[in-house]
Write an enzyme that holds these catalytic residues in place. Structure first.
Site, PDB file in Angstrom:
ATOM      1  N   LEU A 146     -15.394  22.172  29.930  1.00  0.00           N
ATOM      2  CA  LEU A 146     -16.307  22.322  31.057  1.00  0.00           C
ATOM      3  C   LEU A 146     -17.242  23.510  30.866  1.00  0.00           C
ATOM      4  O   LEU A 146     -17.946  23.911  31.788  1.00  0.00           O
ATOM      5  CB  LEU A 146     -15.526  22.476  32.365  1.00  0.00           C
ATOM      6  CG  LEU A 146     -14.616  21.298  32.732  1.00  0.00           C
ATOM      7  CD1 LEU A 146     -13.820  21.619  33.983  1.00  0.00           C
ATOM      8  CD2 LEU A 146     -15.435  20.017  32.926  1.00  0.00           C
ATOM      9  N   SER A 183     -12.421  24.776  26.548  1.00  0.00           N
ATOM     10  CA  SER A 183     -13.666  24.954  27.319  1.00  0.00           C
ATOM     11  C   SER A 183     -14.489  23.669  27.390  1.00  0.00           C
ATOM     12  O   SER A 183     -15.714  23.692  27.207  1.00  0.00           O
ATOM     13  CB  SER A 183     -14.519  26.094  26.748  1.00  0.00           C
ATOM     14  OG  SER A 183     -13.916  27.336  26.994  1.00  0.00           O
ATOM     15  N   LEU A 199     -20.511  23.200  33.431  1.00  0.00           N
ATOM     16  CA  LEU A 199     -20.772  21.768  33.547  1.00  0.00           C
ATOM     17  C   LEU A 199     -20.339  21.166  34.877  1.00  0.00           C
ATOM     18  O   LEU A 199     -20.658  20.016  35.171  1.00  0.00           O
ATOM     19  CB  LEU A 199     -20.117  21.023  32.378  1.00  0.00           C
ATOM     20  CG  LEU A 199     -20.826  21.202  31.032  1.00  0.00           C
ATOM     21  CD1 LEU A 199     -19.969  20.710  29.885  1.00  0.00           C
ATOM     22  CD2 LEU A 199     -22.178  20.486  31.037  1.00  0.00           C
ATOM     23  N   THR A 200     -19.631  21.936  35.693  1.00  0.00           N
ATOM     24  CA  THR A 200     -19.315  21.453  37.046  1.00  0.00           C
ATOM     25  C   THR A 200     -20.533  21.535  37.947  1.00  0.00           C
ATOM     26  O   THR A 200     -20.575  20.885  38.997  1.00  0.00           O
ATOM     27  CB  THR A 200     -18.191  22.282  37.683  1.00  0.00           C
ATOM     28  OG1 THR A 200     -18.673  23.616  37.970  1.00  0.00           O
ATOM     29  CG2 THR A 200     -16.973  22.367  36.769  1.00  0.00           C
ATOM     30  N   GLY A 201     -21.506  22.355  37.573  1.00  0.00           N
ATOM     31  CA  GLY A 201     -22.691  22.557  38.385  1.00  0.00           C
ATOM     32  C   GLY A 201     -22.575  23.681  39.405  1.00  0.00           C
ATOM     33  O   GLY A 201     -23.534  23.989  40.116  1.00  0.00           O
ATOM     34  N   LYS A 202     -21.408  24.320  39.457  1.00  0.00           N
ATOM     35  CA  LYS A 202     -21.191  25.302  40.527  1.00  0.00           C
ATOM     36  C   LYS A 202     -22.018  26.575  40.374  1.00  0.00           C
ATOM     37  O   LYS A 202     -22.149  27.344  41.334  1.00  0.00           O
ATOM     38  CB  LYS A 202     -19.712  25.651  40.637  1.00  0.00           C
ATOM     39  CG  LYS A 202     -19.111  26.364  39.423  1.00  0.00           C
ATOM     40  CD  LYS A 202     -17.608  26.554  39.641  1.00  0.00           C
ATOM     41  CE  LYS A 202     -16.936  27.197  38.438  1.00  0.00           C
ATOM     42  NZ  LYS A 202     -15.463  27.295  38.637  1.00  0.00           N
ATOM     43  N   TYR A 236      -2.340  35.650  26.668  1.00  0.00           N
ATOM     44  CA  TYR A 236      -2.729  35.265  28.022  1.00  0.00           C
ATOM     45  C   TYR A 236      -1.882  35.999  29.057  1.00  0.00           C
ATOM     46  O   TYR A 236      -0.726  36.313  28.797  1.00  0.00           O
ATOM     47  CB  TYR A 236      -2.546  33.753  28.217  1.00  0.00           C
ATOM     48  CG  TYR A 236      -3.480  32.889  27.418  1.00  0.00           C
ATOM     49  CD1 TYR A 236      -4.614  33.395  26.793  1.00  0.00           C
ATOM     50  CD2 TYR A 236      -3.228  31.523  27.279  1.00  0.00           C
ATOM     51  CE1 TYR A 236      -5.466  32.574  26.053  1.00  0.00           C
ATOM     52  CE2 TYR A 236      -4.071  30.701  26.546  1.00  0.00           C
ATOM     53  CZ  TYR A 236      -5.183  31.232  25.941  1.00  0.00           C
ATOM     54  OH  TYR A 236      -6.013  30.421  25.209  1.00  0.00           O
ATOM     55  N   GLY A 268     -16.867  26.248  33.270  1.00  0.00           N
ATOM     56  CA  GLY A 268     -17.300  25.880  34.616  1.00  0.00           C
ATOM     57  C   GLY A 268     -18.772  25.561  34.746  1.00  0.00           C
ATOM     58  O   GLY A 268     -19.198  25.033  35.783  1.00  0.00           O
TER      59      GLY A 268
END
Length: 349
Positions: free
Chosen positions: A240, A238, A245-248, A53, A243
């Protein structure tokens, strides 16, 4: 925050774990250090990183920077003992690390020492193999499984595992690591590691770090049963779905600085079916007046094999939003509706 035991060790960790793969790219050092303080203050005592990372993107010149940022926070704060610290040894094929060399008895000692130096600590609580040398079903490879076909036999694979366990045991004996975990592994591979450790070849597998979310439920089959009966808890990454599943990202939106703005297919997760699946989960959140991010994380906590749920926040603002929902418990009705949505939209990527 509720705490869970890592395998058969005496190490207890919070249900949520702060992931750090953006530290040094999307998240600058000052924000990263602020997140480390905020998470602790919220009762999150588990911290996950890796030698490779940061990501988004992975570059040879930034390898190890996330560990180094954490190390400078440890040195500055003096709070090493407040976190259970996990890191990972990269597997075969990543050219930016050891020119793609596999995990081996020859690589483990130097790699552990490198992480210890960057992290400015004299021990790692949980040391994980990031992915197996022989490959895995992760990273969308579940759609095209092929056995390791470069001339390796079962005896070769087990001998490689055995030599790695022996090298790990040396690190345990030195006090450099406390526990051993796998990542991106399968049921068969985990069974081999467990058999070898039970034969006295080295430390027992305590955890599995695999992808898991409402959109990615591969773990619900054989690995789930392995987790429960062998006491190898899942550390879900992961949760989400990068990301989604945040709907963004619904309606074609790509927020500036988001992961999709850097990686347009989100590591193979963007598919013709994924946005309809996301919409089904967003509808459940709207129906029950729940925040979709907080609902997705809380759902992971309901799974019987879960040790901890790793989330990443690119900013302290995002972290504060997650912390606000850390105590959310989902009703049986919500969980049932999530299961029904999963049946209607299975494996969307």
């Amino acid at each position: 925050m509720k705490q869970n035991r890592l395998g058969r060790t005496d190490i207890m960790v919070s249900e949520y774990c702060l992931g750090t793969m953006t530290f040094g790219t999307q998240t600058d050092e000052a924000d990263a250090h602020g997140q480390l303080d905020m998470a602790l203050d919220a009762g999150i005592n588990f911290l996950d990183t890796a030698e490779m990372y940061p990501v988004n993107p992975i570059r040879a010149e930034t390898i190890g920077d996330s560990e180094a940022i954490i190390g400078r926070w440890i040195e500055k704060s003096g709070r090493r003992g407040d976190y259970v610290l996990a890191t990972k040894h990269s597997g075969e094929g990543l050219k930016a690390v050891r020119d793609g060399a596999p995990i081996s008895k020859d690589s483990i000692a130097a790699t552990v020492e490198g992480s210890l130096k960057r992290l400015k600590t004299d021990y790692i609580d949980l040391y994980q193999f990031h992915w197996p040398n022989r490959g895995s079903f992760m990273f969308r490879k579940n759609w095209s499984f092929a056995p390791w076909n470069s001339g390796h036999t079962l005896d070769d694979i087990r001998a490689d595992m055995e030599s790695c366990l022996e090298a790990l045991q040396e690190q345990v004996d030195k006090g450099n690591i406390r526990a051993f975990g796998l990542s991106n592994e399968g049921a068969w591979g985990t069974a081999q590691w467990l058999q070898l450790s039970e034969a006295g070849k080295g430390p027992r597998v305590s955890t599995m770090q695999n992808e898991y979310s409402m959109l990615c439920r591969l773990y619900d089959t054989d690995l789930a049963e392995m987790s429960i009966y062998e006491e190898v808890g899942l550390i879900a990454y992961s949760p989400l779905a990068t990301g989604l599943l945040t709907g963004k990202y619904q309606g074609g939106e790509i927020p500036e600085g988001s992961r999709m703005s850097i990686n347009d297919n989100l590591g193979g997760r963007v598919s013709p079916r994924v946005f309809a699946a996301v919409e089904a989960y967003l509808e459940i959140a709207r129906k029950h007046d729940l925040d979709p991010t907080q609902m997705a994380l809380a759902w992971c906590k309901t799974r019987p094999f879960m040790a901890s749920v790793i989330f990443g926040a690119t900013s302290q603002t995002q972290l504060a939003h997650i912390i606000a929902g850390k105590d959310l418990e989902l009703s049986a009705d919500v969980v049932a509706e999530i299961d029904a949505a999963h049946k209607a939209h299975p494996m969307p990527y």
